[in-house]
Scaffold this motif. Structure first.
Motif, PDB file in Angstrom:
ATOM      1  N   LEU A 197       6.061   5.209   4.012  1.00 24.65           N
ATOM      2  CA  LEU A 197       6.718   5.166   5.323  1.00 24.65           C
ATOM      3  C   LEU A 197       6.196   6.249   6.259  1.00 24.65           C
ATOM      4  O   LEU A 197       6.437   6.208   7.465  1.00 24.65           O
ATOM      5  N   ALA A 198       5.481   7.219   5.687  1.00 28.29           N
ATOM      6  CA  ALA A 198       4.871   8.274   6.499  1.00 28.29           C
ATOM      7  C   ALA A 198       3.430   7.945   6.874  1.00 28.29           C
ATOM      8  O   ALA A 198       2.746   8.760   7.490  1.00 28.29           O
ATOM      9  N   GLY A 199       2.957   6.755   6.492  1.00 28.69           N
ATOM     10  CA  GLY A 199       1.631   6.326   6.910  1.00 28.69           C
ATOM     11  C   GLY A 199       0.600   6.186   5.821  1.00 28.69           C
ATOM     12  O   GLY A 199      -0.550   5.833   6.107  1.00 28.69           O
ATOM     13  N   SER A 200       0.961   6.443   4.563  1.00 32.82           N
ATOM     14  CA  SER A 200      -0.001   6.269   3.477  1.00 32.82           C
ATOM     15  C   SER A 200      -0.326   4.784   3.303  1.00 32.82           C
ATOM     16  O   SER A 200       0.488   3.908   3.627  1.00 32.82           O
ATOM     17  N   VAL A 201      -1.504   4.507   2.779  1.00 30.00           N
ATOM     18  CA  VAL A 201      -1.972   3.134   2.583  1.00 30.00           C
ATOM     19  C   VAL A 201      -2.502   3.002   1.165  1.00 30.00           C
ATOM     20  O   VAL A 201      -3.110   3.940   0.634  1.00 30.00           O
ATOM     21  N   GLU A 202      -2.270   1.848   0.548  1.00 30.11           N
ATOM     22  CA  GLU A 202      -2.887   1.546  -0.744  1.00 30.11           C
ATOM     23  C   GLU A 202      -4.027   0.557  -0.483  1.00 30.11           C
ATOM     24  O   GLU A 202      -3.813  -0.659  -0.386  1.00 30.11           O
ATOM     25  N   PRO A 203      -5.272   1.067  -0.345  1.00 32.98           N
ATOM     26  CA  PRO A 203      -6.382   0.216   0.079  1.00 32.98           C
ATOM     27  C   PRO A 203      -6.803  -0.822  -0.948  1.00 32.98           C
ATOM     28  O   PRO A 203      -7.451  -1.806  -0.591  1.00 32.98           O
ATOM     29  N   SER A 204      -6.438  -0.655  -2.206  1.00 30.62           N
ATOM     30  CA  SER A 204      -6.907  -1.570  -3.244  1.00 30.62           C
ATOM     31  C   SER A 204      -6.363  -2.979  -3.086  1.00 30.62           C
ATOM     32  O   SER A 204      -6.964  -3.941  -3.582  1.00 30.62           O
ATOM     33  N   VAL A 205      -5.227  -3.132  -2.388  1.00 30.26           N
ATOM     34  CA  VAL A 205      -4.666  -4.471  -2.207  1.00 30.26           C
ATOM     35  C   VAL A 205      -4.814  -4.957  -0.765  1.00 30.26           C
ATOM     36  O   VAL A 205      -4.481  -6.107  -0.467  1.00 30.26           O
ATOM     37  N   GLY A 206      -5.306  -4.108   0.119  1.00 33.54           N
ATOM     38  CA  GLY A 206      -5.624  -4.534   1.479  1.00 33.54           C
ATOM     39  C   GLY A 206      -4.502  -5.268   2.167  1.00 33.54           C
ATOM     40  O   GLY A 206      -3.411  -4.742   2.333  1.00 33.54           O
TER      41      GLY A 206
END
Length: 344
Positions: A197-206
């Motif tokens: 919710l603070a802006g992190s992203v999990e790029p592995s699932v796009g």
């Protein structure tokens, strides 16, 4: 400047028709180039940008119906499902990139509600998954928030369908919320939710909008684009433009609330739609059926048969170690003794 424009106007009036024609062409080309430059370096028009990539309402309706009805039914479950899932190839499509989500002001009531809903989703869906798996589940929730086929709030996505025959996240309507969360796993899930919710992203699932456990095969698995598997969860994106990052144009609607689940009301709604549910005995499942045990066909749930043994078809968010393992073993021994005595 005025005199200069006047001289240009006089030259236009005095020039021959051919000259005027070529001048018109030149002005047209200049205008075209100017518009092109404005599109490149000028301030973009958000409404125009959105309308150019927004999906038709019929396409949105089709995507919304994808998780419901016959397409959402399980094709197969059990150990053979893992073999079937392994046969579905990874799609030859880009995973897609999504921007971090940090639209909800931290510290307020809206943020706290969103944090609760996202933490619940991570905990009840992926408490025993690795950290990356927890982040991936959270990413799916946030991807749905920004996709036109789903609600535009965290709690709206998580609790979608809670008062309908099919809920999107089965823990919201299968009774899982009645279980007291385990402190460590809840803390881990909350930390992931806060980061996302603070802006992190999990790029592995796009741009993934779907996932399921590898011990089930829902029919929609063959209609979406398989991205990857993390832990026991397999992740999918929409094929075509609906799964491209440009399709994720939805904005947070500004409101978050954790629904108060009224199981009596829910039972009434289901009975009105489906008719009264007659209790029936299921071998190995002797507890009385309850409306809270309802779950989406693309997911699997389970009840605890207190007369025999723990019978969960999905992992309970508890590590099966230490005293928990000992309890299971002891319960199994007691059941064996009871069977032996009953046979004598």
């Amino acid at each position: 400047m005025t005199a200069h424009l006047a001289s240009i106007s006089k030259a236009w009036r005095d020039s021959s028709g051919a000259t005027r024609s070529w001048l018109a062409v030149g002005i047209g080309l200049t205008a075209f180039v100017g518009v092109g430059l404005a599109l490149v370096i000028g301030t973009p028009d958000p409404s125009r940008a959105e309308s150019s990539i927004a999906m038709r309402s019929s396409e949105v309706a089709r995507l919304k119906n994808l998780d419901q009805g016959t397409q959402a039914e399980l094709l197969i479950e059990g150990t053979s499902a893992q073999e079937r899932n392994a046969m579905i190839p990874i799609a030859d499509l880009p995973i897609g990139k999504v921007a971090g989500f940090s639209a909800i002001p931290k510290g307020g009531a809206q943020f706290n509600s969103a944090l609760t809903c996202l933490t619940q989703a991570i905990y009840y869906e992926a408490a025993n998954e690795p950290l990356q798996g927890k982040r991936a589940v959270a990413q799916v929730v946030l991807n749905r928030l920004k996709h036109p086929a789903y609600p535009n709030s965290v709690c709206g996505v998580v609790y979608e369908g809670v008062y309908r025959p099919v809920c999107q996240f089965s823990f919201t309507c299968d009774g899982a919320l009645l279980r007291q969360p385990m402190a460590r796993q809840w803390g881990e899930s909350k930390a992931v939710a806060q980061a996302m919710l603070a802006g992190s992203v999990e790029p592995s699932v796009g741009t993934a909008t779907h996932y399921h456990a590898d011990y089930v095969v829902p029919r929609w698995a063959f209609t979406l684009a398989k991205i990857t598997q993390i832990g026991t969860h397999i992740f999918y994106r929409f094929p075509g433009s609906a799964g491209n990052n440009r399709a994720f144009i939805g904005r947070w609607n500004g409101y978050e609330a954790v629904p108060a689940i009224d199981y009596d009301r829910l039972r009434g709604m289901l009975e009105a739609e489906l008719g009264p549910v007659e209790p029936e005995y299921v071998p190995g499942l002797t507890v009385t059926p309850h409306v809270a045990d309802r779950h989406a066909p693309a997911d699997v749930g389970g009840r605890i048969d207190t007369t025999k043994s723990w019978r969960l078809s999905i992992p309970d968010p508890v590590n099966a170690t230490g005293s928990y393992n000992a309890t299971l073993a002891r319960q199994g021994e007691d059941n064996a003794i009871g069977l032996d005595e009953g046979e004598k």
